[in-house]
Design an enzyme around this catalytic site. Structure first.
Site, PDB file in Angstrom:
ATOM      1  N   GLY A  10      55.454  66.830  44.519  1.00  0.00           N
ATOM      2  CA  GLY A  10      54.816  66.411  43.273  1.00  0.00           C
ATOM      3  C   GLY A  10      55.545  66.953  42.053  1.00  0.00           C
ATOM      4  O   GLY A  10      55.572  66.320  40.997  1.00  0.00           O
ATOM      5  N   ASN A  11      56.173  68.114  42.218  1.00  0.00           N
ATOM      6  CA  ASN A  11      56.924  68.720  41.103  1.00  0.00           C
ATOM      7  C   ASN A  11      58.098  67.862  40.670  1.00  0.00           C
ATOM      8  O   ASN A  11      58.594  68.003  39.559  1.00  0.00           O
ATOM      9  CB  ASN A  11      57.479  70.082  41.516  1.00  0.00           C
ATOM     10  CG  ASN A  11      56.410  70.949  42.107  1.00  0.00           C
ATOM     11  OD1 ASN A  11      55.500  71.357  41.420  1.00  0.00           O
ATOM     12  ND2 ASN A  11      56.496  71.192  43.402  1.00  0.00           N
ATOM     13  N   LYS A 122      39.895  68.777  49.893  1.00  0.00           N
ATOM     14  CA  LYS A 122      40.950  68.516  48.910  1.00  0.00           C
ATOM     15  C   LYS A 122      40.353  68.158  47.549  1.00  0.00           C
ATOM     16  O   LYS A 122      39.780  67.082  47.375  1.00  0.00           O
ATOM     17  CB  LYS A 122      41.808  67.363  49.444  1.00  0.00           C
ATOM     18  CG  LYS A 122      42.931  66.978  48.588  1.00  0.00           C
ATOM     19  CD  LYS A 122      44.236  67.477  49.138  1.00  0.00           C
ATOM     20  CE  LYS A 122      45.333  67.223  48.114  1.00  0.00           C
ATOM     21  NZ  LYS A 122      46.474  68.082  48.289  1.00  0.00           N
ATOM     22  N   LYS A 206      51.296  64.614  52.130  1.00  0.00           N
ATOM     23  CA  LYS A 206      52.565  63.876  52.150  1.00  0.00           C
ATOM     24  C   LYS A 206      53.611  64.563  53.036  1.00  0.00           C
ATOM     25  O   LYS A 206      54.537  63.903  53.527  1.00  0.00           O
ATOM     26  CB  LYS A 206      53.097  63.632  50.743  1.00  0.00           C
ATOM     27  CG  LYS A 206      53.715  64.839  50.068  1.00  0.00           C
ATOM     28  CD  LYS A 206      55.195  64.705  49.926  1.00  0.00           C
ATOM     29  CE  LYS A 206      55.840  65.890  49.238  1.00  0.00           C
ATOM     30  NZ  LYS A 206      55.401  67.227  49.578  1.00  0.00           N
ATOM     31  N   LYS A 268      54.172  72.028  55.011  1.00  0.00           N
ATOM     32  CA  LYS A 268      55.603  71.713  55.148  1.00  0.00           C
ATOM     33  C   LYS A 268      56.149  72.288  56.454  1.00  0.00           C
ATOM     34  O   LYS A 268      56.895  71.629  57.176  1.00  0.00           O
ATOM     35  CB  LYS A 268      56.397  72.292  53.969  1.00  0.00           C
ATOM     36  CG  LYS A 268      56.057  71.635  52.648  1.00  0.00           C
ATOM     37  CD  LYS A 268      56.920  72.172  51.522  1.00  0.00           C
ATOM     38  CE  LYS A 268      56.207  72.060  50.202  1.00  0.00           C
ATOM     39  NZ  LYS A 268      55.589  70.766  49.940  1.00  0.00           N
TER      40      LYS A 268
HETATM   41  P1  ADP Z   1      55.057  70.189  46.699  1.00  0.00           P
HETATM   42  O1  ADP Z   1      54.535  69.524  45.487  1.00  0.00           O
HETATM   43  O2  ADP Z   1      56.552  70.090  46.810  1.00  0.00           O
HETATM   44  O3  ADP Z   1      54.338  69.813  47.967  1.00  0.00           O
HETATM   45  P2  ADP Z   1      53.657  72.760  46.841  1.00  0.00           P
HETATM   46  O4  ADP Z   1      53.308  73.491  45.591  1.00  0.00           O
HETATM   47  O5  ADP Z   1      52.588  72.066  47.577  1.00  0.00           O
HETATM   48  O6  ADP Z   1      54.851  71.761  46.439  1.00  0.00           O
HETATM   49  O7  ADP Z   1      54.379  73.764  47.864  1.00  0.00           O
HETATM   50  C1  ADP Z   1      55.500  74.553  47.476  1.00  0.00           C
HETATM   51  C2  ADP Z   1      55.038  75.935  47.009  1.00  0.00           C
HETATM   52  O8  ADP Z   1      54.629  76.728  48.140  1.00  0.00           O
HETATM   53  C3  ADP Z   1      56.096  76.806  46.394  1.00  0.00           C
HETATM   54  O9  ADP Z   1      56.311  76.491  45.044  1.00  0.00           O
HETATM   55  C4  ADP Z   1      55.506  78.229  46.564  1.00  0.00           C
HETATM   56  O10 ADP Z   1      54.820  78.628  45.416  1.00  0.00           O
HETATM   57  C5  ADP Z   1      54.491  78.066  47.691  1.00  0.00           C
HETATM   58  N1  ADP Z   1      54.661  78.974  48.847  1.00  0.00           N
HETATM   59  C6  ADP Z   1      53.618  79.491  49.546  1.00  0.00           C
HETATM   60  N2  ADP Z   1      54.051  80.267  50.555  1.00  0.00           N
HETATM   61  C7  ADP Z   1      55.406  80.236  50.508  1.00  0.00           C
HETATM   62  C8  ADP Z   1      56.426  80.839  51.314  1.00  0.00           C
HETATM   63  N3  ADP Z   1      56.152  81.611  52.358  1.00  0.00           N
HETATM   64  N4  ADP Z   1      57.713  80.575  51.000  1.00  0.00           N
HETATM   65  C9  ADP Z   1      58.026  79.771  49.942  1.00  0.00           C
HETATM   66  N5  ADP Z   1      57.096  79.190  49.137  1.00  0.00           N
HETATM   67  C10 ADP Z   1      55.793  79.400  49.420  1.00  0.00           C
HETATM   68 MG    MG Z   2      52.255  70.090  48.337  1.00  0.00          MG
END
Ligand code: ADP
Ligand code: MG
Length: 305
Positions: A10-11, A122, A206, A268
């Site tokens: 989303g970023n 959610k 996603k 992820k």
């Molecule tokens: P997206 O929109 O790409 O799905 P998210 O915000 O849902 O992004 O997920 C990515 C975020 O997960 C990172 O920006 C970070 O803040 C967070 N995060 C949580 N745990 C971890 C970890 N162990 N290693 C790296 N990032 C992490």
């Molecule tokens: Mg996400």
């Protein structure tokens, strides 16, 4: 020639149309070398802020009807798909390369009996006062919960993807060397009821949808591009350590030690593990700004069997 599934967080998309266009220009530049090398490419994207925005616009306007969540998801796929197509077409025009690109409005099948429907978790859309929340809940049957002291929000279910309804279309487009954008926002969730596909109020993660698409198209590699350069253990602590090359077995241990946050990094990791386990092929989690390096496997966290 390889087949890649690239999943954009989303970023990658910013907070409004102008920001989205600008950010996607960068994404198009990063993906361009893969296009030039004639690789097969499927792009999956998030839609959190966008679908929230569309839903809110309908909810708050007194002169438009309430729009079901599945329909809002479909609108977001069209709007974001247009911007991705446009950004990639413009760079191809600039470089005098021709390859067709298409967005597939994608429905993703979920199981009506998925336990996620019993625990709606959610949060979506805007924040409401308690009285407004009670009214919405009474009027539309929404489940409303208090969200971290910021007010009340509607919550919906986040079931797991079971199948991709338009998979044959996606596969034929790939066979035809078209660049494909599919399962935006995790796909439009549908269930099968009395022999019919019916859209439901839900959000499919996603990351899980990307892994499902990668499995279906037989991807050689899955790339999940997000806001951090690596997956870390002891994330956000003085002991934080970046993971570069990691196996499923090692990840199992870190999973048990709860290094990955629910709702952000955990989906992820789970999605990548599912893909790697099912196919024996690698998955990469990397920063969007390092996409070029990630595609060469010189940045990010590479997950291997
Ligand atoms: P997206 O929109 O790409 O799905 P998210 O915000 O849902 O992004 O997920 C990515 C975020 O997960 C990172 O920006 C970070 O803040 C967070 N995060 C949580 N745990 C971890 C970890 N162990 N290693 C790296 N990032 C992490
Ligand atoms: Mg996400």
């Amino acid at each position: 020639m390889s087949r890649y599934v690239i999943s954009l967080g989303g970023n990658a998309l910013g907070n409004n149309a102008e920001e989205q266009k600008k950010l996607l220009k960068y994404v198009a530049h990063a993906i361009y070398p893969l296009i030039e090398m004639n690789h097969d490419i499927v792009i999956v994207h998030g839609n959190g802020p966008q679908v929230g925005m569309i839903n809110l616009a309908f909810n708050e306007s007194p002169s438009t009807p309430l729009m079901p969540f599945a329909e809002c998801g479909a609108m977001s796929q069209g709007y974001i798909g247009y911007h991705i197509q446009n950004a990639i077409q413009n760079i191809m025009l600039e470089r005098h390369i021709k390859r067709p690109i298409a967005t597939v409005v994608t429905q993703v099948l979920v199981d009506e009996k998925d336990p996620a429907f019993l625990h709606q978790t959610k949060p979506i859309g805007s924040f409401y006062k308690k009285e407004e929340a009670d009214e919405l809940s009474l009027k539309h049957g929404y489940t409303m919960v208090e969200d971290a002291g910021r007010g009340y929000r509607r919550v919906i279910a986040s079931p797991k993807p079971v199948d991709v309804i338009e998979k044959e279309s996606i596969l034929s487009l790939l066979k035809d060397k078209q660049i494909v954008i599919a399962a935006g926002g995790g796909g439009i969730p549908v269930i099968q009821r009395n022999g019919e596909l019916v859209g439901v109020d839900a959000v499919i993660d996603k990351d899980h949808a990307s892994a499902k698409i990668a499995e279906i198209v037989g991807a050689d590699e899955l790339f999940i591009l997000t806001a951090v350069e690596h997956v870390y253990i002891d994330y956000n602590t003085p002991n934080q350590k970046a993971l570069k090359d990691i196996t499923l077995k090692e990840l199992d241990i870190y999973l048990e030690e709860s290094h990955f946050k629910k709702g952000s990094m955990l989906p992820k990791i789970e999605a990548c593990m599912n893909f790697v386990r099912a196919t024996g092929r690698p998955a990469v989690i990397a920063a969007l700004e390092k996409a070029v390096e990630a595609f060469k496997q010189t940045s990010g966290t590479i997950i291997k069997p």
